[in-house]
Motif scaffolding. Structure first.
Motif, PDB file in Angstrom:
ATOM      1  N   ILE B 292      -0.739  41.026 -16.203  1.00 51.26           N
ATOM      2  CA  ILE B 292      -1.822  41.791 -16.823  1.00 51.26           C
ATOM      3  C   ILE B 292      -1.424  43.259 -16.867  1.00 51.26           C
ATOM      4  O   ILE B 292      -1.032  43.836 -15.852  1.00 51.26           O
ATOM      5  N   SER B 293      -1.531  43.849 -18.035  1.00 49.35           N
ATOM      6  CA  SER B 293      -1.242  45.270 -18.132  1.00 49.35           C
ATOM      7  C   SER B 293      -2.549  46.058 -18.135  1.00 49.35           C
ATOM      8  O   SER B 293      -3.483  45.743 -18.862  1.00 49.35           O
ATOM      9  N   HIS B 294      -2.591  47.082 -17.294  1.00 47.18           N
ATOM     10  CA  HIS B 294      -3.733  47.986 -17.283  1.00 47.18           C
ATOM     11  C   HIS B 294      -3.236  49.334 -17.795  1.00 47.18           C
ATOM     12  O   HIS B 294      -2.566  50.083 -17.079  1.00 47.18           O
ATOM     13  N   GLY B 295      -3.532  49.633 -19.041  1.00 43.06           N
ATOM     14  CA  GLY B 295      -2.953  50.803 -19.693  1.00 43.06           C
ATOM     15  C   GLY B 295      -3.662  52.100 -19.349  1.00 43.06           C
ATOM     16  O   GLY B 295      -4.839  52.106 -18.979  1.00 43.06           O
ATOM     17  N   GLY B 296      -2.943  53.215 -19.468  1.00 45.58           N
ATOM     18  CA  GLY B 296      -3.581  54.522 -19.376  1.00 45.58           C
ATOM     19  C   GLY B 296      -3.174  55.393 -18.201  1.00 45.58           C
ATOM     20  O   GLY B 296      -3.587  56.541 -18.096  1.00 45.58           O
ATOM     21  N   TRP B 297      -2.332  54.846 -17.308  1.00 44.43           N
ATOM     22  CA  TRP B 297      -2.030  55.575 -16.077  1.00 44.43           C
ATOM     23  C   TRP B 297      -1.049  56.741 -16.274  1.00 44.43           C
ATOM     24  O   TRP B 297      -0.756  57.461 -15.329  1.00 44.43           O
ATOM     25  N   ASP B 298      -0.551  56.893 -17.471  1.00 38.55           N
ATOM     26  CA  ASP B 298       0.452  57.941 -17.712  1.00 38.55           C
ATOM     27  C   ASP B 298      -0.240  59.301 -17.883  1.00 38.55           C
ATOM     28  O   ASP B 298      -0.208  59.906 -18.950  1.00 38.55           O
ATOM     29  N   LEU B 299      -0.849  59.770 -16.822  1.00 33.53           N
ATOM     30  CA  LEU B 299      -1.710  60.958 -16.913  1.00 33.53           C
ATOM     31  C   LEU B 299      -0.898  62.253 -16.796  1.00 33.53           C
ATOM     32  O   LEU B 299      -0.918  62.913 -15.765  1.00 33.53           O
ATOM     33  N   HIS B 300      -0.227  62.621 -17.882  1.00 37.72           N
ATOM     34  CA  HIS B 300       0.535  63.870 -17.889  1.00 37.72           C
ATOM     35  C   HIS B 300      -0.402  65.075 -18.006  1.00 37.72           C
ATOM     36  O   HIS B 300      -0.012  66.188 -17.691  1.00 37.72           O
ATOM     37  N   ALA B 301      -1.578  64.822 -18.518  1.00 37.73           N
ATOM     38  CA  ALA B 301      -2.480  65.951 -18.781  1.00 37.73           C
ATOM     39  C   ALA B 301      -3.905  65.600 -18.376  1.00 37.73           C
ATOM     40  O   ALA B 301      -4.334  64.450 -18.502  1.00 37.73           O
ATOM     41  N   ASN B 302      -4.611  66.603 -17.897  1.00 39.04           N
ATOM     42  CA  ASN B 302      -6.046  66.480 -17.606  1.00 39.04           C
ATOM     43  C   ASN B 302      -6.376  65.262 -16.747  1.00 39.04           C
ATOM     44  O   ASN B 302      -7.342  64.555 -17.012  1.00 39.04           O
ATOM     45  N   ALA B 303      -5.576  65.068 -15.735  1.00 31.16           N
ATOM     46  CA  ALA B 303      -5.715  63.860 -14.920  1.00 31.16           C
ATOM     47  C   ALA B 303      -7.080  63.764 -14.246  1.00 31.16           C
ATOM     48  O   ALA B 303      -7.617  62.681 -14.070  1.00 31.16           O
ATOM     49  N   LYS B 308     -12.464  63.513 -20.370  1.00 32.97           N
ATOM     50  CA  LYS B 308     -11.461  62.793 -21.168  1.00 32.97           C
ATOM     51  C   LYS B 308     -11.692  61.292 -21.031  1.00 32.97           C
ATOM     52  O   LYS B 308     -12.158  60.824 -19.999  1.00 32.97           O
ATOM     53  N   PRO B 309     -11.370  60.550 -22.090  1.00 30.58           N
ATOM     54  CA  PRO B 309     -11.633  59.105 -22.024  1.00 30.58           C
ATOM     55  C   PRO B 309     -10.855  58.403 -20.907  1.00 30.58           C
ATOM     56  O   PRO B 309     -11.326  57.428 -20.340  1.00 30.58           O
ATOM     57  N   LEU B 310      -9.660  58.892 -20.629  1.00 32.73           N
ATOM     58  CA  LEU B 310      -8.867  58.283 -19.564  1.00 32.73           C
ATOM     59  C   LEU B 310      -8.562  59.347 -18.525  1.00 32.73           C
ATOM     60  O   LEU B 310      -8.028  60.397 -18.849  1.00 32.73           O
ATOM     61  N   ASN B 311      -8.897  59.073 -17.296  1.00 39.78           N
ATOM     62  CA  ASN B 311      -8.570  60.010 -16.221  1.00 39.78           C
ATOM     63  C   ASN B 311      -8.530  59.241 -14.911  1.00 39.78           C
ATOM     64  O   ASN B 311      -8.766  58.032 -14.874  1.00 39.78           O
ATOM     65  N   GLN B 312      -8.231  59.964 -13.842  1.00 40.46           N
ATOM     66  CA  GLN B 312      -8.086  59.311 -12.543  1.00 40.46           C
ATOM     67  C   GLN B 312      -9.356  58.545 -12.151  1.00 40.46           C
ATOM     68  O   GLN B 312      -9.289  57.476 -11.554  1.00 40.46           O
ATOM     69  N   THR B 361       0.395  69.793 -12.772  1.00 41.09           N
ATOM     70  CA  THR B 361       1.312  70.574 -13.607  1.00 41.09           C
ATOM     71  C   THR B 361       0.523  71.548 -14.487  1.00 41.09           C
ATOM     72  O   THR B 361      -0.712  71.557 -14.452  1.00 41.09           O
ATOM     73  N   VAL B 362       1.238  72.328 -15.288  1.00 42.93           N
ATOM     74  CA  VAL B 362       0.555  73.251 -16.217  1.00 42.93           C
ATOM     75  C   VAL B 362      -0.381  72.496 -17.152  1.00 42.93           C
ATOM     76  O   VAL B 362      -1.379  73.030 -17.624  1.00 42.93           O
ATOM     77  N   ASN B 363      -0.060  71.248 -17.423  1.00 49.52           N
ATOM     78  CA  ASN B 363      -0.930  70.450 -18.289  1.00 49.52           C
ATOM     79  C   ASN B 363      -2.051  69.761 -17.509  1.00 49.52           C
ATOM     80  O   ASN B 363      -2.743  68.909 -18.040  1.00 49.52           O
ATOM     81  N   LYS B 364      -2.179  70.134 -16.269  1.00 50.17           N
ATOM     82  CA  LYS B 364      -3.209  69.561 -15.393  1.00 50.17           C
ATOM     83  C   LYS B 364      -3.031  68.056 -15.216  1.00 50.17           C
ATOM     84  O   LYS B 364      -3.993  67.287 -15.207  1.00 50.17           O
ATOM     85  N   GLY B 365      -1.777  67.646 -15.151  1.00 50.81           N
ATOM     86  CA  GLY B 365      -1.509  66.231 -14.930  1.00 50.81           C
ATOM     87  C   GLY B 365      -0.365  66.068 -13.953  1.00 50.81           C
ATOM     88  O   GLY B 365       0.017  67.007 -13.254  1.00 50.81           O
ATOM     89  N   ARG B 366       0.177  64.890 -13.932  1.00 52.51           N
ATOM     90  CA  ARG B 366       1.342  64.636 -13.101  1.00 52.51           C
ATOM     91  C   ARG B 366       2.391  63.921 -13.944  1.00 52.51           C
ATOM     92  O   ARG B 366       2.062  63.037 -14.732  1.00 52.51           O
ATOM     93  N   ASP B 367       3.662  64.298 -13.759  1.00 48.83           N
ATOM     94  CA  ASP B 367       4.741  63.712 -14.551  1.00 48.83           C
ATOM     95  C   ASP B 367       5.380  62.537 -13.816  1.00 48.83           C
ATOM     96  O   ASP B 367       4.991  62.209 -12.717  1.00 48.83           O
TER      97      ASP B 367
END
Lengths: 614, 461
Positions: B292-303, B308-312, B361-367
């Motif tokens: 099962i894939s749970h999409g959306g965890w690539d929170l580079h910005a606004n985590a 935002k529709p997707l966040n932590q 990060t500067v984009n308020k996310g994590r890389d």
């Protein structure tokens, strides 16, 4: 007992479902040293003889040899006493030529007109009409011409043009570039050379740079570009697309000891030769001009291919100075010629360039290449006068035809359109998919009949939309444009958003390429069957209160049930119904009126005939 | 080499698929490589019969979930609490339900990934091998290998496909990886819970459906394309298969998502997929591996941005509801021999890599960050209520791997753990691949690094 029977019933079905669901294209290695892929086609088919209406009256008497293709194909069959199929009926031909040249099924009025046309040259004429885009200078930016949409999609699939990789702007510009090249029928050698030598500060400014930018290979951190991996990828993909040879294996190791059973030619090639080949691009620097995002500068900056740089994709390279030499003949750049110019010149003037192009088009129209898979040539197995050692055989089914097509292509200034027309106008292309008599697997390599194949995901969606005449807007990202046909999309990313959810699901189920690692697939699966039988997309579009069905049911004066039936057959499977079909359809409408008409349209969309290009 | 032993592959699947009767299960032997040879027998645990892999697509942040590190970046409403008698600190505000389920969960904090780009890392996670452009199409995924190995345990009454994948469509990257050079029937059945589940004909539409099916039959009887090509024959078999599937009451119950149940699973695509996974496993009718894939965890910005529709918050909320309810249901349900289903089902939950630590990060996310990530294990013999492995104060580096080997845990070890739990000899090699390169289920080497691969033993003791 009951549960047991139940179990078996489902067993039969459910196991099917894992058989082909999600299947990807198989290995690209032509690992069959003895027979051609065409020979494999249909090898186990025993049941022969379609019961499709034959429309005998319209079948041409004997198979006329229309051009040099026919001389080779029919000449060989005559020589080896191989029987072949009749010429396709007008309806069969028309649906096929529409799908192959434009990606769409014909409209009912187009079928009627074509069938009624008594001219002996009507097939040639329709081929010209469908192919020759009218250049309207006012609309030159986006002239809507199905032929251009279909073949632009084809090349964008091949080049894996995707917003996710080169940005929406880059993707749109690259699409425009390919579209325009096809519109103007730019000589293929020039088109390719331009892409190989494109230089730009941003691929969002230059469509031609899309091909190189698309091959950027990210470093381990995902932001910087790994220069060496990138240029290897450029060399590998361009050699594959334009010379039909897959260098992936020798990018990690020498061919010797690995490829003897797979590709005779490549088994003599060394990894170092690939590096030399790639170092034609050693001077190209591709980088993110703004550090992040998918906007790339493609410039001639970096002096060379540095083997010391670590690879994130392949077996580590070892240190050595490398200078460019063309893999196929060891040719070096000329004095005063830039490395990329040299590569473009060598690639486009190599005999294999034209052979690869014509074989690719042939394969797209005839289902199987003269060399197949079409981008997996074994160059040591091309010459019948100099055959490879046993058990290998000559790779092309018709080597002389491949050469003839290539020479003709060159003689016609590398016109892709000319190749398509030449193939389409041959009787070989126009043979029926049905075969009267006992079909033998051996016949396949002769092209003794036309091979049927499933509509691609985009073709299928477009056929459903057109047959039902219910369309939904597909907004093109980065533009104000909205299109109706999937084949007009720039890449699969255009099918995003809630309104296109069902369309997206259908395209995914039917093996749409995602232009990344997921390749286009024409394999079938139970998931596909369930989508056609029971998806909301199908159920909604066959409703009587919309589209074609509404128009037919509300026509003034009222149409007879027979007339409605006929129109639905023409708009979906592209032919007139048989008497019995007309009777069945009319009876269903008679009994259930609107619901019955919906049933009929639903059934037609679920007919195997609808789903296949045959 | 003789001609017969050279696997013949072409670019079109249908060319390699044998003759089709009513069902393609009775296909002639595939002209595809399948001989698998065991080097030496591995010692196998055999504690599980099924496996559910919950893939946190994009890479979940370890320090915002199960390897929590508090800092000036931490929003107060994460509501950090020490749970389960001091076992670990958890953001109770994000994962309240799972905080109460730690008895079932083993948290492994010493996982490292080999790759830091999505496409390649996702391939690695599914195949336990680095992607190789030359071998990409022939390498089977872990799911396909499980399906292959489980064939021997398939009962004649089994009617569900062995390998099911959900919500991992063609969005890009590698996508779901299937059978490779193995038999195509080992490819996953791919379902998208966000789209319609087309195998279920709603009761209200049953009559219409039957009427249409009958009409289609009449029309196909009158004119049909037969013998024109193998692909058409294949397709007809799939049609018949799909239809019999749709007719079967049992299957429509398995593939149905009840509205009331959706809520308990958190009303998300992930929750829906977990309901279907539960049903598929509980049916004990052939499905062995569910991805099962749970999409959306690539929170580079606004985590942390709730607007935002997707966040932590949203992602954790979805995971919290779905996984917690899945664990609850699987421990409640029993297998046919009265064992709790959870004891027979290994659950693995992880992303393809971890994320950068410290301030956003500067984009308020994590890389992307490949040197530390956290995986969850449950069921199938795993002893819950424990933490294995330790990272440094920042959560960026593994300082104690927490198992017998003096190195971090890699995808290969996780694959071994899954195979071992399922009683699959992971020490096998497919020798006759199309490229001629042998495919080891698990290779004791990644790139040029030798790896003494092994099961994550502490999970089970």
């Amino acid at each position: 007992m009951r549960s047991r029977a139940f179990g078996w019933l489902i067993f039969a079905g459910a196991t099917c479902f894992c058989a082909a669901a999600g299947e990807k294209a198989v290995s690209k290695h032509p690992a069959n040293p003895s027979g051609s892929a065409a020979a494999e086609l249909d090898e186990l088919t025993s049941r022969v003889g379609s019961r499709l209406p034959k429309s005998e009256a319209r079948v041409t008497e004997s198979t006329h040899r229309n051009n040099y293709i026919d001389e080779v194909i029919f000449g060989k069959m005559e020589q080896d006493r191989i029987p072949h199929a009749r010429l396709s009926s007008d309806e069969e031909f028309l649906r096929r030529i529409h799908l192959d040249l434009t990606g769409r099924i014909p409209l009912p009025e187009q079928v009627r007109k074509f069938v009624a046309d008594q001219s002996p040259h009507k097939r040639d004429r329709i081929i010209d009409e469908l192919t020759d885009a009218k250049v309207d200078p006012a609309a030159i930016e986006h002239p809507s011409f199905p032929f251009l949409d279909r073949w632009t999609y084809f090349f964008c699939d091949l080049f894996r043009n995707a917003a996710a990789e080169i940005g929406v702007k880059g993707r749109n510009l690259f699409w425009d570039y390919v579209h325009t090249a096809l519109l103007l029928d730019i000589p293929y050698n020039r088109f390719v050379a331009e892409m190989l030598t494109a230089t730009t500060l941003s691929n969002w400014q230059s469509g031609a740079s899309g091909l190189l930018a698309r091959n950027h290979a990210d470093d381990a951190d995902g932001l910087a570009i790994n220069h060496e991996d990138t240029i290897e990828d450029i060399a590998i993909t361009t050699t594959r697309y334009f010379l039909g040879v897959n260098l992936e294996c020798v990018a990690c190791h020498d061919g010797a000891g690995h490829l003897e059973k797979i590709n005779l030619y490549l088994s003599h090639k060394k990894r170092e030769e690939l590096w030399k080949h790639a170092s034609f691009f050693g001077g190209v620097k591709i980088y993110r001009a703004f550090g992040i995002g998918q906007e790339f500068a493609v410039l001639d900056e970096k002096p060379r291919f540095d083997l010391k740089y670590p690879s994130v994709k392949r077996v580590q390279r070892y240190t050595r100075d490398i200078s460019p030499a063309f893999l196929f003949n060891g040719e070096l750049p000329r004095e005063g010629e830039s490395r990329r110019q040299a590569y473009a010149r060598m690639l486009t003037s190599h005999p294999q360039f034209a052979r690869t192009a014509v074989n690719l088009i042939w394969s797209e129209m005839m289902d199987v290449g003269i060399v197949d898979p079409p981008l997996d040539f074994d160059l040591d197995r091309q010459d019948p006068k100099n055959p490879p050692p046993l058990p290998w055989t000559v790779q092309p089914t018709h080597p002389e035809l491949l050469d003839a097509l290539a020479s003709d292509f060159v003689a016609h200034n590398y016109s892709l359109r000319h190749v398509m027309k030449t193939i389409a106008k041959s009787s070989a292309y126009q043979l029926s998919a049905q075969f009267d008599g006992q079909w033998k697997p051996d016949y396949a390599r002769y092209w003794a009949r036309h091979f049927a194949r499933r509509l691609s995901a985009e073709q299928l969606y477009d056929a459903i939309a057109q047959a039902t005449d219910v369309f939904v807007d597909i907004p093109i990202a980065g533009t104000a444009e909205k299109v109706k046909y999937a084949m007009q999309a720039r890449d699969p990313a255009d099918f995003s958003g809630k309104a296109l959810e069902n369309v997206r699901a259908l395209l995914a189920d039917f093996g749409q390429s995602n232009r990344d690692q997921g390749e286009k697939s024409l394999a079938s699966s139970m998931v596909q069957a369930s989508a056609l039988l029971n998806s909301a997309l199908i159920k909604n579009r066959v409703k009587a209160d919309r589209g074609r069905l509404k128009r037919l049911l509300k026509a003034d004066p009222l149409l007879s049930n027979e007339a409605i039936t006929e129109e639905l057959f023409l708009s979906s499977v592209g032919r007139f119904p048989t008497n019995r079909e007309k009777h069945i359809g009319a009876a269903q409408i008679q009994e259930y009126r609107e619901t019955g008409a919906e049933d009929l349209l639903w059934s037609l969309l679920n007919k195997t005939e609808f789903l296949f290009n045959h | 080499m003789t001609q017969a032993s050279v696997p013949r592959l072409t670019r079109r699947g249908f060319l390699t698929v044998g003759p089709v009767g009513v069902s393609c299960f009775y296909l002639a032997p595939m002209l595809r490589p399948q001989n698998v040879q065991a080097g030496s027998l591995a010692s196998l645990r055999g504690s599980a019969e099924y496996c559910i892999f919950l893939f946190l697509n994009g890479g979940a942040s370890q320090i915002d979930t199960f390897d929590f590190k508090e800092g000036r970046w931490t929003p107060p409403d994460f509501d950090l609490r020490t749970v389960k008698g001091g076992m670990m600190k958890m953001p109770f505000g994000l994962l309240p339900r799972l905080a109460g389920k730690l008895d079932d969960l083993a948290v492994v904090r010493s996982v490292e990934a080999w790759e830091a780009g999505h496409s390649r890392a996702q391939f690695y996670l599914q195949v336990a091998h680095p992607i190789s452009p030359a071998r990409r199409n022939e390498m089977p995924s872990i799911g396909a290998v499980i399906a292959y190995e489980m064939q021997a345990r398939r009962k004649t009454s089994d009617f569900l496909p062995p390998f099911v994948s959900m919500n991992f469509g063609t969005g890009g990257g590698a996508g779901i990886i299937g059978a490779g050079c193995l038999d195509p029937k080992l490819n996953p059945l791919t379902l998208d819970t966000k789209a319609d589940l087309n195998f279920v004909v709603p009761e209200a539409e049953r009559r219409t459906f039957d009427r249409r099916w009958k009409l289609l039959g009449e029309l196909e009887q009158e004119t049909q394309v037969t013998g024109v090509s193998r692909s058409i024959e294949d397709y007809k078999a799939h049609y018949a298969g799909a239809h019999s599937m749709m007719l079967a009451q049992g299957v429509s119950d398995i593939l149905r998502i009840q509205e009331g149940e959706r809520t308990t699973y958190g009303s998300s695509a992930l929750g829906d997929a977990c309901i279907l996974a539960r049903n598929l496993i509980a049916a004990e009718a052939g499905t062995r591996y569910v991805f099962i894939s749970h999409g959306g965890w690539d929170l580079h910005a606004n985590a942390y941005d709730k607007s935002k529709p997707l966040n932590q918050y949203t992602l954790c909320h979805e995971l919290d509801g779905a996984l917690e309810q899945l664990l609850t249901d699987l421990s409640r349900l029993r297998t046919k021999d009265r064992t709790p289903l959870l004891d027979k089902t290994l659950i693995v939950c992880m992303g393809e890599f971890g994320r950068t630590v410290g301030d956003l990060t500067v984009n308020k996310g994590r890389d992307h960050h490949r040197f530390a990530s956290t995986s969850l294990f449950a069921g199938g013999g795993v002893k819950g209520g424990r933490v294995i492995g330790k990272t440094d104060d920042a959560g960026a580096k593994v300082v104690d791997a927490g198992w017998g080997k003096k190195r971090s845990i890699y995808t290969e070890d996780i694959a071994v753990t899954m195979y071992s739990a399922l009683g699959i000899d992971w020490n096998k090699t497919i020798t006759n691949t199309p490229s001629g390169r042998s495919f080891q289920y698990v290779e004791p080497v990644s790139g040029t690094t030798f790896l003494d691969v092994g099961e994550i033993e502490p999970l089970f003791v």
